[in-house]
Write a protein that holds these residues in place. Structure first.
Motif, short mmCIF file in Angstrom:
data_model
loop_
_atom_site.label_atom_id
_atom_site.label_comp_id
_atom_site.label_asym_id
_atom_site.label_seq_id
_atom_site.Cartn_x
_atom_site.Cartn_y
_atom_site.Cartn_z
N ASP A 92 11.56 65.53 57.24
CA ASP A 92 12.97 65.16 57.21
C ASP A 92 13.86 66.32 56.77
N THR A 93 13.27 67.41 56.35
CA THR A 93 14.05 68.54 55.84
C THR A 93 14.53 69.41 57.00
N TYR A 94 15.50 70.24 56.74
CA TYR A 94 16.06 71.11 57.78
C TYR A 94 16.89 72.22 57.14
N ARG A 95 17.23 73.19 57.93
CA ARG A 95 18.11 74.26 57.47
C ARG A 95 19.52 74.00 58.00
N PRO A 96 20.51 73.96 57.16
CA PRO A 96 21.87 73.62 57.60
C PRO A 96 22.46 74.69 58.50
#
Length: 314
Positions: A92-96
């Motif tokens: 669910d994580t990501y780089r903005p």
């Protein structure tokens, strides 16, 4: 039959009952007596029978973490340490995308757009007057409000999809992603500051009014509802820009980023609060564009399911 013979018969029946009833009670304890009637004898029998099922508590303990018989997979971070969060997973994580244009503004042309913009501007003046430069507290209230519209819209689209036996074009998932993203903003700022009791009361009152008002507004006019949220996100972008200005000016201490923010946005281990606010502002800018886009779809006489939703567009 004489009275003597009758008495003997009753004595034999009573003796027979005394011999039979305890045995029946042992076989059918729940059927033969209530919990109150069980008394010491029932407790003694339970203690006597307990060793036969001594392994049951151990089986129950083993079943607690995974009662369907499947052990949960152990998740680890990139550095090999155990994943600490239950509210979101590594996938669910990501780089903005911080390259997004944060100064973009949708010029209101239609009457409904002008009304939506006027309402949002009025709300912003009130919040600015209330919170002044207490940006962290302002962010807490802002996120409790911003997470409501996508959840309401997602639920109503979900019901529409079920009711009309049609696909949603991915918009249900897109709005739910937005709601979850806004909630993660709130969880992040909870690590920065804690709301006071009267701020909690304000959130409770605001949420109660806003949820119902937006619910009715979305039923009446989805294009107005999405335009309203688009302008609300524009003001959120402005608020976080002011937050960044005070951080850069040294008016607010640029503390280390909370651990939850580092993992959620995949920030460097030495990230600071400024990096967190920058990531949140980028998210709000993407929400701004997604909602203005949804409103434009309705203005063109189409429904959302006729156009692919911007999935994964934080």
């Amino acid at each position: 039959m004489s009275s003597r013979m009758a008495g003997a018969t009753l004595l034999r029946r009573a003796a027979s009952a005394r011999g039979i009833m305890p045995a029946a009670a042992r076989v059918f304890p729940a059927r033969m007596a209530s919990t109150e009637a069980a008394g010491p004898r029932a407790k003694q029998e339970e203690a006597t029978e307990k060793p036969q099922g001594a392994t049951a508590p151990e089986q129950n303990k083993k079943a607690v973490p995974s009662y369907w018989g499947i052990e949960p997979r152990k998740l680890v971070k990139d550095d090999g340490t155990e994943w600490p969060w239950f509210s979101f997973r590594p996938w669910d994580t990501y780089r903005p995308d911080t390259s997004i244009d944060v100064a973009k503004h949708h010029e209101p042309r239609a009457v409904a757009d002008k009304v939506a913009y006027l309402i949002v501007r009025t709300l912003r003046k009130g919040s600015d007057l209330f919170f002044q430069r207490r940006h962290a507290s302002h962010a807490l209230l802002l996120e409790t409000v911003a997470a409501v519209p996508p959840m309401v819209g997602g639920v109503l689209l979900h019901l529409r999809s079920l009711r009309r036996f049609e696909h949603s074009g991915g918009w249900i998932r897109a709005l739910m992603e937005e709601a979850e993203n806004e909630r993660m903003h709130l969880m992040t700022f909870m690590e920065v500051t804690q709301p006071l009791w009267w701020e909690r009361a304000l959130v409770l009152a605001t949420q109660g009014v806003f949820f119902n008002a937006y619910f009715v507004g979305y039923l009446v006019s989805p294009k107005f509802a999405h335009r309203f949220v688009g302008y609300l996100e524009e003001e959120a972008v402005h608020s976080y820009t002011e937050y960044l200005k005070d951080l850069e000016a040294g008016l607010i201490e640029n503390t280390p980023a909370p651990a939850i923010a580092i993992d959620y946005w995949r920030l460097p281990a030495d990230a600071r609060l400024k990096d967190v606010v920058t990531a949140v502002r980028a998210d709000e800018a993407h929400h701004r564009d997604a909602n203005h886009y949804a409103s434009d779809i309705h203005y063109q006489g189409m429904t959302l399911n006729q156009t692919p939703a911007p999935l994964g567009y934080h």
